[in-house]
Design an enzyme around this catalytic site. Structure first.
Site, PDB file in Angstrom:
ATOM      1  N   LYS A 108       3.535   5.981   5.609  1.00 53.39           N
ATOM      2  CA  LYS A 108       2.640   5.004   4.992  1.00 53.39           C
ATOM      3  C   LYS A 108       3.242   3.622   5.149  1.00 53.39           C
ATOM      4  O   LYS A 108       4.442   3.421   4.908  1.00 53.39           O
ATOM      5  CB  LYS A 108       2.419   5.303   3.499  1.00 53.39           C
ATOM      6  CG  LYS A 108       1.343   4.443   2.853  1.00 53.39           C
ATOM      7  CD  LYS A 108      -0.031   4.840   3.343  1.00 53.39           C
ATOM      8  CE  LYS A 108      -1.119   3.876   2.896  1.00 53.39           C
ATOM      9  NZ  LYS A 108      -1.108   2.610   3.680  1.00 53.39           N
ATOM     10  N   LYS A 142      -0.067   3.302  -2.868  1.00 50.56           N
ATOM     11  CA  LYS A 142      -1.181   4.256  -2.857  1.00 50.56           C
ATOM     12  C   LYS A 142      -0.681   5.705  -2.914  1.00 50.56           C
ATOM     13  O   LYS A 142      -1.359   6.579  -3.458  1.00 50.56           O
ATOM     14  CB  LYS A 142      -2.048   4.053  -1.617  1.00 50.56           C
ATOM     15  CG  LYS A 142      -2.843   2.747  -1.612  1.00 50.56           C
ATOM     16  CD  LYS A 142      -3.594   2.572  -0.299  1.00 50.56           C
ATOM     17  CE  LYS A 142      -4.598   1.424  -0.344  1.00 50.56           C
ATOM     18  NZ  LYS A 142      -3.982   0.102  -0.502  1.00 50.56           N
ATOM     19  N   GLU A 191      -0.345   9.740   5.197  1.00 51.97           N
ATOM     20  CA  GLU A 191      -1.036  10.034   6.457  1.00 51.97           C
ATOM     21  C   GLU A 191      -0.111  10.910   7.296  1.00 51.97           C
ATOM     22  O   GLU A 191       1.091  10.648   7.371  1.00 51.97           O
ATOM     23  CB  GLU A 191      -1.405   8.718   7.158  1.00 51.97           C
ATOM     24  CG  GLU A 191      -2.436   7.944   6.343  1.00 51.97           C
ATOM     25  CD  GLU A 191      -2.495   6.455   6.663  1.00 51.97           C
ATOM     26  OE1 GLU A 191      -1.871   6.039   7.659  1.00 51.97           O
ATOM     27  OE2 GLU A 191      -3.145   5.711   5.907  1.00 51.97           O
ATOM     28  N   SER A 228       1.915  -3.706   2.723  1.00 56.08           N
ATOM     29  CA  SER A 228       2.144  -5.140   2.886  1.00 56.08           C
ATOM     30  C   SER A 228       1.549  -5.917   1.724  1.00 56.08           C
ATOM     31  O   SER A 228       0.513  -5.537   1.173  1.00 56.08           O
ATOM     32  CB  SER A 228       1.493  -5.661   4.176  1.00 56.08           C
ATOM     33  OG  SER A 228       1.960  -4.971   5.310  1.00 56.08           O
ATOM     34  N   TYR A 235     -10.720   2.319   5.382  1.00 54.40           N
ATOM     35  CA  TYR A 235      -9.554   2.071   4.533  1.00 54.40           C
ATOM     36  C   TYR A 235      -9.887   1.006   3.495  1.00 54.40           C
ATOM     37  O   TYR A 235     -10.408  -0.059   3.840  1.00 54.40           O
ATOM     38  CB  TYR A 235      -8.387   1.635   5.411  1.00 54.40           C
ATOM     39  CG  TYR A 235      -7.062   1.521   4.719  1.00 54.40           C
ATOM     40  CD1 TYR A 235      -6.349   2.660   4.347  1.00 54.40           C
ATOM     41  CD2 TYR A 235      -6.510   0.277   4.454  1.00 54.40           C
ATOM     42  CE1 TYR A 235      -5.117   2.560   3.723  1.00 54.40           C
ATOM     43  CE2 TYR A 235      -5.274   0.153   3.840  1.00 54.40           C
ATOM     44  CZ  TYR A 235      -4.588   1.301   3.469  1.00 54.40           C
ATOM     45  OH  TYR A 235      -3.365   1.194   2.851  1.00 54.40           O
ATOM     46  N   SER A 263       0.790  -1.233   0.000  1.00 54.10           N
ATOM     47  CA  SER A 263       0.000   0.000   0.000  1.00 54.10           C
ATOM     48  C   SER A 263       0.821   1.281   0.000  1.00 54.10           C
ATOM     49  O   SER A 263       0.238   2.364  -0.134  1.00 54.10           O
ATOM     50  CB  SER A 263      -0.958   0.002   1.195  1.00 54.10           C
ATOM     51  OG  SER A 263      -2.007  -0.914   0.961  1.00 54.10           O
TER      52      SER A 263
END
Length: 379
Positions: free
Chosen positions: A332, A84, A289, A335, A167, A81
């Site tokens: 961030k 992202k 984040e 996995s 999420y 991720s």
């Protein structure tokens, strides 16, 4: 699990007040990483430490057990991720060149979604997991390129758009898919031929090239069986990138010094760093984040916890979106079945850390190592 001795090393370095030499950083990283690898049975791990524009690499173990090839900063890892943040940057770039607006409704970019719930859901809501309850993963029957559009056409929200953060790979995955539609290219092409070159990344891939196959680490699951990421709906957009600690260090530097990039990329990074809403002490950017800095270890662990990933949380929107404040940490996790990644950086301190491993292991353990390294640098 007792990490006290490792953090004592960081505390002593903090108290010393002297500039950190390379040997000191080696001591900090070794004392955190070596016990972690033993405790979590991790075959190979690569760390990049970014400090004032300089990068140090610390590599451990093997990229594959059968070949015993040593990990290096050129070893390709699946980053899950963390991908992202790249998808989000591509969306920010599309907005910067007037191909989309984050406020646009999702169905505007895909005629097959007209008449669905996505007539009322914005691109921003997709990118920030607030579409109304899209799940963490696609249902198995819909987890393919041929079935995923049918899933979206018939999906019914659980919450009003914009109310709850849940999420979701399908959520930001669809954002990436629609971004590519706005650019008139398949997502993989837009990522590999447009975004990655503009970021100066030369060893990052959606699909690992044949000539790079020997650099692609073998992942290992909980039973230490070899595994690589499986194909799935919107996999490239949500969790599909493979890269190295060296390229991720370059990516962190680009995020901390966007003025070195062309103007649309500067705007793209600003869009990913902006704060759109707050939830439980975390401010949601695009992909990234954000937290106030300095931050306690426990607050960072909590922000990357299973409840934050698996449970809905009511959000408080920032209107207008809040530009990057003076002192913040961006992070961030990522996995796949056989890999674990973590990236964290503090622009105001010009420091960051990348941790890549060829085994999935708990987020809390990644955060502990990164926090200790950042603490040691922040003297």
């Amino acid at each position: 699990m007792n990490y006290q001795p490792k953090y004592l090393v960081s505390a002593l370095l903090l108290l010393s007040g002297s500039c950190m030499a390379a040997t000191d950083m080696r001591q900090v990283v070794d004392s955190n990483v070596k016990p972690l690898m033993q405790q979590q049975d991790i075959p190979g791990l690569s760390v990049a430490v970014i400090n004032q524009g300089k990068v140090q690499y610390f590599n451990y173990g093997v990229a594959a057990k059968d070949t015993q090839a040593a990990v290096s900063q050129n070893t390709l890892f699946e980053i899950g991720s963390v991908s992202k943040t790249f998808t989000a940057t591509l969306g920010g770039y599309a907005q910067a060149i007037d191909k989309l607006r984050l406020s646009d409704k999702a169905s505007l970019y895909l005629p097959s979604l007209v008449g669905s719930a996505f007539d009322r859901i914005s691109l921003l809501q997709l990118a920030t997991y607030t579409a109304g309850g899209l799940p963490l993963q696609f249902p198995q029957a819909s987890d393919s390129a041929t079935t995923m559009l049918g899933y979206f056409q018939h999906w019914k929200p659980t919450y009003a758009a914009g109310e709850q953060r849940l999420y979701s790979n399908p959520s930001i995955g669809l954002f990436g898919y629609l971004t590519a539609q706005s650019l008139g290219q398949p997502f993989n092409v837009a990522m590999e031929k447009t975004l990655l070159p503009k970021l100066g990344l030369t060893n990052t891939y959606v699909s690992v090239r044949t000539d790079k196959a020997s650099q692609y680490a073998q992942g290992y699951d909980k039973q230490q069986k070899p595994v690589h990421v499986s194909p799935g709906a919107l996999d490239s957009e949500a969790y599909g990138l493979k890269t190295t600690s060296q390229d991720l260090a370059r990516y962190v530097i680009a995020n901390m010094h966007p003025q070195t990039l062309e103007q649309p990329m500067q705007q793209a990074i600003a869009a990913t760093h902006a704060g759109y809403y707050t939830v439980n002490g975390m401010t949601q950017g695009l992909g990234w984040e954000r937290y106030p800095y300095p931050i306690t270890l426990q607050a960072l662990i909590d922000g990357n916890s299973t409840p934050m990933a698996m449970e809905p949380h009511k959000v408080t929107w920032l209107n207008p979106p809040q530009a990057q404040p003076a002192n913040v940490l961006y992070n961030k996790t990522g996995s796949t079945g056989g890999f674990g990644a973590y990236v964290a950086y503090v622009p105001s301190k010009d420091m960051g850390v990348v941790i890549l491993a060829n085994k999935n292991y708990p987020n809390a353990e990644r955060v502990k190592v990164a926090h200790a390294i950042l603490s040691a640098m922040d003297q």
